[in-house]
Design an enzyme around this catalytic site. Sequence first.
Site, PDB file in Angstrom:
ATOM      1  CB  ILE A 236       1.139 -13.039   2.053  1.00 37.97           C
ATOM      2  CG1 ILE A 236       0.185 -11.602   1.261  1.00 37.97           C
ATOM      3  CG2 ILE A 236      -0.403 -13.261   1.491  1.00 37.97           C
ATOM      4  CD1 ILE A 236       0.379 -12.496  -0.354  1.00 37.97           C
ATOM      5  N   GLY A 237       2.858 -10.979   4.263  1.00 32.89           N
ATOM      6  CA  GLY A 237       3.722 -10.275   4.334  1.00 32.89           C
ATOM      7  C   GLY A 237       4.388  -8.735   4.890  1.00 32.89           C
TER       8      GLY A 237
ATOM      9  N   GLY B 226       6.661  -5.193   5.864  1.00 35.93           N
ATOM     10  CA  GLY B 226       7.575  -5.068   5.513  1.00 35.93           C
ATOM     11  C   GLY B 226       8.113  -3.558   6.323  1.00 35.93           C
TER      12      GLY B 226
ATOM     13  CB  SER C  34       7.594   0.662   2.911  1.00 41.81           C
ATOM     14  OG  SER C  34       7.040  -0.872   1.908  1.00 41.81           O
ATOM     15  N   GLY C  35       5.459  -1.348   4.597  1.00 39.93           N
ATOM     16  CA  GLY C  35       4.057  -2.091   4.411  1.00 39.93           C
ATOM     17  C   GLY C  35       3.719  -2.977   4.810  1.00 39.93           C
ATOM     18  CB  VAL C  36       0.759  -4.664   6.218  1.00 36.41           C
ATOM     19  CG1 VAL C  36      -0.383  -6.304   5.933  1.00 36.41           C
ATOM     20  CG2 VAL C  36       1.504  -4.201   6.837  1.00 36.41           C
TER      21      VAL C  36
ATOM     22  CE  LYS D 286       5.593  -2.365   0.296  1.00 33.97           C
ATOM     23  NZ  LYS D 286       7.181  -2.351  -0.399  1.00 33.97           N
TER      24      LYS D 286
ATOM     25  CG  ASP E 162      15.375  -3.937   1.291  1.00 30.03           C
ATOM     26  OD1 ASP E 162      16.481  -3.883   1.840  1.00 30.03           O
ATOM     27  OD2 ASP E 162      14.814  -3.973   1.324  1.00 30.03           O
TER      28      ASP E 162
END
Length: 708
Positions: free
Chosen positions: A375-376, A378, A380-382, A398, A495
């Site tokens: 679903i996303g 970034g 640093s990861g998924v 995450k 962030d």
Amino acid sequence: MGGCENLEAVDLSQNNLTGSIPKGIFRLRSLSKLLLLDNDLSGAIPPEVGNCSSLVRFRANGNGITGAIPPEIGLLKNLSFLDLSSNRLTGAIPGAMAGCRNLTFVDLHDNNIGGSLPDGLFEGLVSLQYIDLSDNSIGGDLPPAIGSLTSLTKLILARNQFSGQIPPAIGSCSRLQLLDLSNNGLSGEIPAIIGKIMALEIAVNLSFNDLSGQIPAEFAALIRLGVLDLSHNRLSGDLQPLAALENLVALNVSFNNFSGRVPDSVFFSKLPIGDLEGNPSLCLARCSGFDDVSDRINARRAGRVATAVLLSVAVVLFATAAIALVSRRRAHREDGCDDAEKDGDLSPPWEVTLYQKMEIGVVDVARRLTASNVIGRGWSGVVYRVRIPSTGALIAVKKFRTGDEAAAAAFACEIGALARVRHRKIVRLLGWAANRRSRLLFYDYLPSGTLGGLLHGGGMVAAVEWEMRLGIAVGVAEGLAYLHHDCAPAIIHGDVKTENVLLGERYEACLADFGLARVVDDGGADRRDSHTPGFAGSYGYIAPEHGCMTRITTKSDVYSFGVVLLETITGRRPADPAFGEGQSVVQWVQDHLRRKRDPAEVVDPRLQGRADPQVQEMLQALGIALLCTSTRPDDRPTMKDVAALLRGIHGHDDPSNPAEARKPGSVSVGDGEVRKRDEPSEAAIRTPSQCSLAFSSSSSRSIDNCLQ
């Protein structure tokens, strides 16, 4: 330096300074902030500290300062923040400190302070919200006057020499969230009134004392409590008052005199034996023929011997099966059908920590980290959406990038920040898991995506509703205000962007992704450590001072929020190619207004044609966004003030701080400045039709002028 009469702030932190604190620094009559933390300072705090009547914040923690706390410190009537922890201070806490009636934060832990708590100390510190005196040698009784600290949220007196009973007056500390009296010599019964402090939700630690009697029946009402430690006392009776504590994630009642059956609940059935042992008469709810916990422990030891024999046989069978499995996978890989997780990144054993009372089978969760559940993504990861098989509940998981030091640091940052905060506008961390290669974080799942998806996802009906957008902006502002002003120490998110604003079922905002979060050293600058990533922010949202500073501040978050607010109003991404090379939405709006063009033209076309009151609300919000994105950090408002202004536009108050949203004044950008209207009524900040908007190059006056 003593001649700098107008100097207001001195920050000499983390500079390897040696020697004593110079007396002359306290002759600075305008000095409000003195930060000397994490140096190698020695000697005593000079009594001249009492001359600095304007001092508001004084931090000298992490040094080698000796001697007693000078009684002259009680002359600092404006002092609100005092941190002298991790030094070598001796003597007793001076009773004169009661004169610091504005103190909200006191940290004296990890010193050699002795004596007893002086009479009248707590009667004077009526504004105190946080006090940590742990790891000292303070003795004597806990004074009943502790009940006068009605604003107190955290009381930490662990590892001292306090004796006597816990005063029942502590029940008057109705806002108390954390109570730690462990490792003292306290005796008598636990006051029943502690069970009536409904704010207790973080922890109650009374371990390693000499407490007796039973667990008060009133403890059954502590339904929000997460951690309870009563171990190593002389408590008796049964554990039934704890049966209904549904939010407990950790409980230790070992080494007491409890008896009877352990409550028959899922939580107690999974409680480690070590948290129950040392109670010879305590029987497990499902004893299976064993009479007490000691029998159960002995049985487990005997079981281990039998298990070892069986394992020896199983190893041979397992080795044979493993050879066959490897051969099959190798053949499967040669056919091009190998799974993405063939390297065993998600294989047990797992180290697991849960902060909420729930069941999460990590092995089952790991099987569902597939491409169809993403679903996303970034830096640093998924992030995956995962349904827990045992309960059917949805959570967000995450998975951090494997073998990446920055991702590992982000994992540590998220745990460090989220494990100690609880706010309805901050994503709730449920727990984490890690094996030798992978790191997972578990969060609440929010079904409506992100603010970025709402604004740029393509034609969603919700995206055109101004009232919804404004409500989301208020939520984000409240979340950031909590991090900056209500956490001790404060937290910089680092962030803030629309993709890190998650949306609930009713599009309520929730701030997420704390991989770049930093702890603030004193209400402003970040305190770096080995876990802090070496960069902060996302392109388009980063404050301009990042290009010339090595430390960020809470005002950097304010700038990023201003960009988010502009993005919410204009519907434009921060670095839209239509702006031109190197241009941002901030510069685009500023250029538009410098040309004296209609400010309503920058509003998202999907919001055009609304009624005049809504248009005026958008323009007021635009004025606030421009304040937040001022080039100079000092010209930006605080998030507390921003939240108050936005609540005023939105037409509702913050229930936790009703006075904050009722400050009079309305935002007006005219004649090149943001200013307060003359003699505004209470409704001024609420009435969007009073807002006029123009702009010139000198636009950046502090928002404080709008809130007097």
